[in-house]
Design a protein around this motif. Structure first.
Motif, PDB file in Angstrom:
ATOM      1  N   GLY A  21      -4.273  -2.063  -5.356  1.00  0.00           N
ATOM      2  CA  GLY A  21      -4.358  -0.715  -4.869  1.00  0.00           C
ATOM      3  C   GLY A  21      -4.601  -0.057  -6.156  1.00  0.00           C
ATOM      4  N   ASP A  47      -9.177  -1.509  -3.645  1.00  0.00           N
ATOM      5  CA  ASP A  47      -8.780  -0.540  -2.893  1.00  0.00           C
ATOM      6  C   ASP A  47      -8.951   0.769  -3.680  1.00  0.00           C
ATOM      7  N   TYR A  52      -9.125   9.369  -4.527  1.00  0.00           N
ATOM      8  CA  TYR A  52      -8.151   8.978  -5.780  1.00  0.00           C
ATOM      9  C   TYR A  52      -8.947   9.599  -6.992  1.00  0.00           C
ATOM     10  N   LYS A  81     -13.024   4.992   1.034  1.00  0.00           N
ATOM     11  CA  LYS A  81     -12.580   5.801   1.963  1.00  0.00           C
ATOM     12  C   LYS A  81     -13.218   7.230   2.123  1.00  0.00           C
ATOM     13  N   GLN A 183      -5.957   0.093   8.036  1.00  0.00           N
ATOM     14  CA  GLN A 183      -5.086   0.042   6.681  1.00  0.00           C
ATOM     15  C   GLN A 183      -3.917   1.384   6.845  1.00  0.00           C
ATOM     16  N   SER A 210       1.447   0.609   0.460  1.00  0.00           N
ATOM     17  CA  SER A 210       2.791   0.678   0.027  1.00  0.00           C
ATOM     18  C   SER A 210       3.477  -0.434   0.096  1.00  0.00           C
ATOM     19  N   PRO A 211       2.986  -1.721   0.149  1.00  0.00           N
ATOM     20  CA  PRO A 211       3.561  -3.111   0.589  1.00  0.00           C
ATOM     21  C   PRO A 211       5.050  -3.125   0.131  1.00  0.00           C
ATOM     22  N   LEU A 212       5.369  -2.563  -1.090  1.00  0.00           N
ATOM     23  CA  LEU A 212       6.619  -2.563  -1.785  1.00  0.00           C
ATOM     24  C   LEU A 212       7.361  -1.288  -1.718  1.00  0.00           C
ATOM     25  N   ALA A 214       6.349   1.557  -2.314  1.00  0.00           N
ATOM     26  CA  ALA A 214       6.267   2.404  -3.479  1.00  0.00           C
ATOM     27  C   ALA A 214       7.239   2.823  -4.606  1.00  0.00           C
ATOM     28  N   MET A 228      12.811  -3.837  -2.837  1.00  0.00           N
ATOM     29  CA  MET A 228      13.245  -4.621  -3.962  1.00  0.00           C
ATOM     30  C   MET A 228      14.637  -4.534  -4.401  1.00  0.00           C
ATOM     31  N   PRO A 261      -0.886  -4.231  -3.228  1.00  0.00           N
ATOM     32  CA  PRO A 261       0.007  -3.407  -4.160  1.00  0.00           C
ATOM     33  C   PRO A 261      -0.737  -2.777  -5.328  1.00  0.00           C
ATOM     34  N   SER A 264      -0.192  -1.198 -12.528  1.00  0.00           N
ATOM     35  CA  SER A 264      -1.109  -1.077 -13.807  1.00  0.00           C
ATOM     36  C   SER A 264      -0.463  -1.719 -14.969  1.00  0.00           C
ATOM     37  N   ASN A 265       0.462  -2.730 -14.514  1.00  0.00           N
ATOM     38  CA  ASN A 265       1.133  -3.361 -15.531  1.00  0.00           C
ATOM     39  C   ASN A 265       0.741  -4.644 -15.599  1.00  0.00           C
ATOM     40  N   ARG A 268       3.212  -7.402 -13.723  1.00  0.00           N
ATOM     41  CA  ARG A 268       3.596  -7.159 -12.372  1.00  0.00           C
ATOM     42  C   ARG A 268       2.505  -7.625 -11.679  1.00  0.00           C
ATOM     43  N   GLU A 271       2.236 -11.266 -11.390  1.00  0.00           N
ATOM     44  CA  GLU A 271       3.326 -11.748 -10.444  1.00  0.00           C
ATOM     45  C   GLU A 271       3.136 -11.584  -9.113  1.00  0.00           C
ATOM     46  N   PHE A 302       2.172  12.704   4.840  1.00  0.00           N
ATOM     47  CA  PHE A 302       1.093  13.533   4.722  1.00  0.00           C
ATOM     48  C   PHE A 302       1.348  14.999   4.799  1.00  0.00           C
TER      49      PHE A 302
END
Ligand SMILES: NC(=O)c1ccc[n+]([C@@H]2O[C@H](COP(=O)([O-])OP(=O)(O)OC[C@H]3O[C@@H](n4cnc5c(N)ncnc54)[C@H](OP(=O)(O)O)[C@@H]3O)[C@@H](O)[C@H]2O)c1
Length: 319
Positions: A21, A47, A52, A81, A183, A210-212, A214, A228, A261, A264-265, A268, A271, A302
């Motif tokens: 993402g 994505d 964005y 999109k 989506q 937003s599978p985690l 966010a 998490m 997901p 920018s790290n 991660r 991972e 939204f």
């Protein structure tokens, strides 16, 4: 399953089972570093969205990859999109072409309608516009223009984001080219089982944003902590010697859902894609299923986009 796992889309296209993402990656150096780290980690699916405001940065990175031989166009799966202020039959082609120009591509792999409610069009970036809701939305007329983008070769596939079942069914009834993807916000606390079943039964790929849930996102009120932090997730992660994020993402892939997901790290990112060397057993899948919290877990409604959103007849979410 391997990192090269793909899910079939109608018409013969294939979507890589996990993507990066890029929503929230807003400056050029961050985008370039993130995409390069992602590519090196094995990501081939990206994505983005007009909204964005990073398509041009992504386009410049792709151009470098293609001209240096790091990647070929066919190696990459890119989704973008149609923005909220593009939800009108007269504006689909214009926004599609603008995205292609930004991305410096002849075609994208997937073009989605971002949201079922549109805003009146004004020149300039959508995020800065007045965002006046457009009451004259005709999803069927817009979809016909989406189909024309496939005919013209500008996109391989077309789909929807944030649409509910009623709205998808209405498009399905008259579509010449059926939506190939939905989506939606989807994570262990908001599984949207009926909607996912409907999509899978109709040949659509389901992509989980937003599978985690966010972690770190503060834009909207959160009624449930990110998974998490959940004890069940932590226990299962310890059992498989994986991280909490890996369990949450692998769980979705085992349900044939494609998580995207954002990170920018580089650590991660790596991972998040290293989820193809283990299998969550059915008893543990059941324990994760039990974490479903329903609508109260939805983060992205939204409604902060404008006062006309929550009471609009095409507002897609229950309640
Ligand atoms: N269609 C839509 O309407 C819509 C709406 C929202 C989002 N999306 C798309 O979905 C993508 C992902 O959604 P999202 O950004 O809302 O949520 P997300 O992917 O669930 O969460 C992203 C957050 O999780 C952190 N993170 C990532 N991997 C992690 C890990 N392994 N351990 C700990 N933290 C981790 C990231 O921080 P770091 O960057 O610091 O790692 C970032 O703050 C977006 O980028 C966008 O492309 C689409």
């Amino acid at each position: 399953m391997s990192v090269n796992t793909f899910f079939d889309m109608p018409g013969g296209a294939k979507m890589p089972a996990i993507g990066l993402g890029t929503g929230g990656l807003r400056d050029e150096s961050t985008v370039e570093a993130a995409l390069n780290a992602a590519f090196d980690a094995g990501y081939r699916h990206f994505d983005t969205a007009n909204m964005y405001q990073n398509e041009a940065f992504i386009g410049r990175v792709f151009k470098k990859w293609f001209s240096s031989g790091k990647a070929k166009r066919d190696d990459i799966f890119i989704t973008t999109k149609l923005p909220f202020n593009g939800l009108h039959q007269d504006r689909v082609k214009m926004f599609m072409k603008q995205s292609l120009e930004n991305l410096q591509l002849d075609y994208v792999d997937l073009y989605l309608i971002h949201f079922p409610i549109g805003f009146k069009y004004e020149e300039g970036p959508f995020l800065l516009s007045k965002k006046e809701v457009d009451d004259n939305i005709d999803h069927i007329a817009v979809w016909k223009k989406m189909e024309e983008q496939v005919d013209a070769g500008r996109t391989k596939a077309i789909g929807l984001s944030n649409f509910n079942q009623r709205q998808i069914e209405r498009i399905m009834k008259t579509a010449r080219i059926k939506p190939s993807c939905l989506q939606i916000e989807l994570h262990v606390h908001l599984l949207q089982k009926d909607l996912v079943k409907y999509c899978h039964d109709n040949g659509m790929v389901v992509v989980a944003y937003s599978p985690l849930l966010a972690p770190g996102f503060t834009g909207e009120k959160r009624s449930i902590p990110p998974p998490m932090e959940n004890a069940t997730v932590k226990k299962i992660a310890a059992k498989y010697n994986k991280t909490d994020a890996q369990i949450l993402l692998r769980y979705l892939v085992q349900k044939k859902i494609v998580p995207i997901p954002k990170s920018s790290n580089p650590v991660r990112m790596k991972e998040n894609i290293e989820i193809f060397d283990f299998n969550i057993e059915s008893a543990d899948i059941k324990s994760l299923d039990d974490l479903e919290a329903g609508e109260m877990a939805r983060l992205r409604k939204f409604d902060h986009f404008g006062p006309g959103i929550p009471n609009h007849p095409e507002f897609p979410f229950p309640g």
